[in-house]
Design an enzyme around this catalytic site. Structure first.
Site, PDB file in Angstrom:
ATOM      1  CE1 TYR A   1       9.673  32.650  -1.866  1.00 26.03           C
ATOM      2  CE2 TYR A   1       9.570  30.269  -1.570  1.00 26.03           C
ATOM      3  CZ  TYR A   1       9.455  31.383  -2.382  1.00 26.03           C
ATOM      4  OH  TYR A   1       9.120  31.227  -3.691  1.00 26.03           O
TER       5      TYR A   1
ATOM      6  NE  ARG B   1      -6.764   0.481  10.588  1.00 25.03           N
ATOM      7  CZ  ARG B   1      -5.545   0.365  10.074  1.00 25.03           C
ATOM      8  NH1 ARG B   1      -4.644   1.288  10.316  1.00 25.03           N
ATOM      9  NH2 ARG B   1      -5.208  -0.659   9.313  1.00 25.03           N
TER      10      ARG B   1
ATOM     11  CE  LYS C   1      -0.320   0.137   4.998  1.00 25.30           C
ATOM     12  NZ  LYS C   1      -0.855  -0.573   6.147  1.00 25.30           N
TER      13      LYS C   1
ATOM     14  CG  MET D   1       6.118  23.623  -4.702  1.00 25.74           C
ATOM     15  SD  MET D   1       5.023  24.404  -5.894  1.00 25.74           S
ATOM     16  CE  MET D   1       4.106  25.539  -4.872  1.00 25.74           C
TER      17      MET D   1
HETATM   18  C1  LIG Z   1       0.007  -1.475   6.847  1.00 28.64           C
HETATM   19  C2  LIG Z   1      -0.560  -2.726   7.313  1.00 28.64           C
HETATM   20  C3  LIG Z   1       0.281  -3.827   7.562  1.00 28.64           C
HETATM   21  C4  LIG Z   1       1.792  -3.759   7.511  1.00 28.64           C
HETATM   22  O1  LIG Z   1       2.307  -3.207   8.698  1.00 28.64           O
HETATM   23  P1  LIG Z   1       3.881  -3.067   8.932  1.00 28.64           P
HETATM   24  O2  LIG Z   1       4.020  -2.599  10.323  1.00 28.64           O
HETATM   25  O3  LIG Z   1       4.337  -2.036   7.938  1.00 28.64           O
HETATM   26  O4  LIG Z   1       4.478  -4.377   8.651  1.00 28.64           O
HETATM   27  C5  LIG Z   1      -0.322  -5.025   7.894  1.00 28.64           C
HETATM   28  N1  LIG Z   1      -1.665  -5.128   7.990  1.00 28.64           N
HETATM   29  C6  LIG Z   1      -2.496  -4.078   7.765  1.00 28.64           C
HETATM   30  C7  LIG Z   1      -3.958  -4.255   7.902  1.00 28.64           C
HETATM   31  C8  LIG Z   1      -1.962  -2.852   7.432  1.00 28.64           C
HETATM   32  O5  LIG Z   1      -2.790  -1.811   7.236  1.00 28.64           O
END
Ligand SMILES: *Cc1c(COP(=O)(O)O)cnc(C)c1O
Length: 380
Positions: A272, A135, A37, A320
């Site tokens: 700046y 969550r 991700k 930037m």
């Molecule tokens: C991001 C995430 C992981 C990975 O976590 P790390 O600490 O980066 O290994 C695993 N499971 C879920 C649901 C996540 O959102």
């Protein structure tokens, strides 16, 4: 690379090493899911998944359906799990591409049932259990209702059951993670009593993979450690104290080049807002990198970079697309010399943890904020 001003280098050998190190810790029943991700934690989704697949992993986890569909084009048969929220309108796309969705409520399951039914093909889902992270997830007290809903139709196939730890990185307090794991196991048993016993049972993120083999189940989800970074200092110290080996090597190096060098007199205001003045007669270099690139504006006046193995301080505000560094100590810096924003140069090192500590965040954020549009170069 001569044509890039600012770019990311990805060290394939480091990545292969990390996969090997983590695999060596795995419970024999557990398969390996690479969490990619956030543009593969800012490294580059395409590049990382190509490299990872050469090392042989069993699954990919992404946050959203679009990343999943992108990966499906290159990986026709790999298990791909969407961890985050999927809009109802996209369920058809998921089913067509055999993407596994994470679901955790009545509405989501009903939508999957109706899309599965319309396509005459079971919809693959993973049930996410709420065990204490607050969550997304099914509350334990609602699990019975969800099970009843699932039993009403064959249009949904439960391929997995999962949960996520809230503070497993904090090794000073393993109790909470322990209670989450106990709840997870309880819900797995409850599902089993009703004949739901999916192949993929997963809860372990990096910290759990490294420290708690009893949590590995049938699949582990490795994020930050895959990229060679410790989930927290506490995890790193715990490993060191327990005396077992887990060699993690950072995969990413972030580079840019000197755009201009100039001599500057003591007292000259810099950048700046005139937030800083030159403390002595010296020399500055202009870097063609700024907050657009993901170089956080909070690093104004406190960031450091490496030039020819020397640590150089950021002066004044990050702009930037540009920033200014003090190169007074660097012997004969030249235009277009390499600058390391994040990485190793000789005996000097700037890690994502170092940057994170400076601006009071975590390495995860430093990495994922790196602009996806910067070129990625794989170093074999
Ligand atoms: C991001 C995430 C992981 C990975 O976590 P790390 O600490 O980066 O290994 C695993 N499971 C879920 C649901 C996540 O959102």
């Amino acid at each position: 690379m001569q044509r890039y001003r600012t770019w990311i280098e990805l060290n394939e050998r480091a990545l292969t090493n990390n996969i090997k190190s983590l695999n060596a810790l795995l419970d024999s029943n557990a398969r390996f899911c690479a969490v990619v991700k956030g543009n593969a934690y800012g490294h580059g989704l395409k590049e990382i998944t190509q490299m990872v697949s050469r090392s042989g992993v069993d699954a990919f986890a992404v946050d959203d359906i679009d990343d999943a569909l992108t990966l499906r084009e290159s990986f026709p048969s790999t298990l791909i799990i969407v961890l985050g929220y999927t809009l109802f309108d996209r369920f058809k796309d998921a089913l067509r591409a055999k993407i596994h969705l994470t679901l955790y409520d009545k509405e989501g399951i009903e939508q999957a049932q109706s899309v599965g039914k319309a396509s005459a093909r079971p919809f693959p889902i993973h049930l996410k259990i709420e065990t204490g992270t607050c969550r997304q997830g099914i509350l334990i007290e609602d699990l019975e209702d969800i099970i009843r809903l699932l039993q009403r139709s064959e249009a949904v196939k439960v391929m997995g059951v999962s949960t996520h730890f809230a503070n497993v990185e904090d090794t000073s307090d393993p109790e909470y993670a322990g209670s989450q794991f106990a709840l997870f196991q309880e819900s797995i048993s409850q599902l089993k009593r009703y004949g739901i016993d999916p192949a993929w049972k997963h809860c372990a993120c990096s910290a759990a993979i490294i420290l708690y083999p009893q949590t590995h189940q049938t699949l582990v989800r490795a994020g930050i450690s895959l990229y060679g970074i410790w989930p927290s200092e506490l995890v790193e110290n715990t490993v060191r104290n327990q005396g077992f080996s887990c060699d993690l090597q950072p995969v990413l190096t972030w580079k840019t080049r000197i755009a201009q060098i100039k001599s500057v007199r003591m007292g000259t205001p810099i950048g700046y807002g005139l937030t800083q003045v030159m403390k002595r007669n010296g020399r500055v270099a202009i870097m063609p990198v700024g907050y657009w690139d993901g170089y956080d504006r909070s690093l104004s006046s406190i960031g450091e970079v490496l030039i020819k193995g020397y640590r150089c301080k950021v002066l004044g505000r990050i702009c930037m697309n540009m920033s200014i560094v003090d190169v007074s100590e660097v012997p004969q810096p030249e235009k277009e010399d390499e600058i390391i924003l994040l990485g190793v140069d000789g005996r000097q090192k700037i890690s994502s943890e170092d940057i994170a500590r400076k601006i009071d965040t975590i390495s995860y954020e430093i990495l994922t904020r790196i602009n996806p549009l910067l070129p990625r170069v794989v170093i074999a």
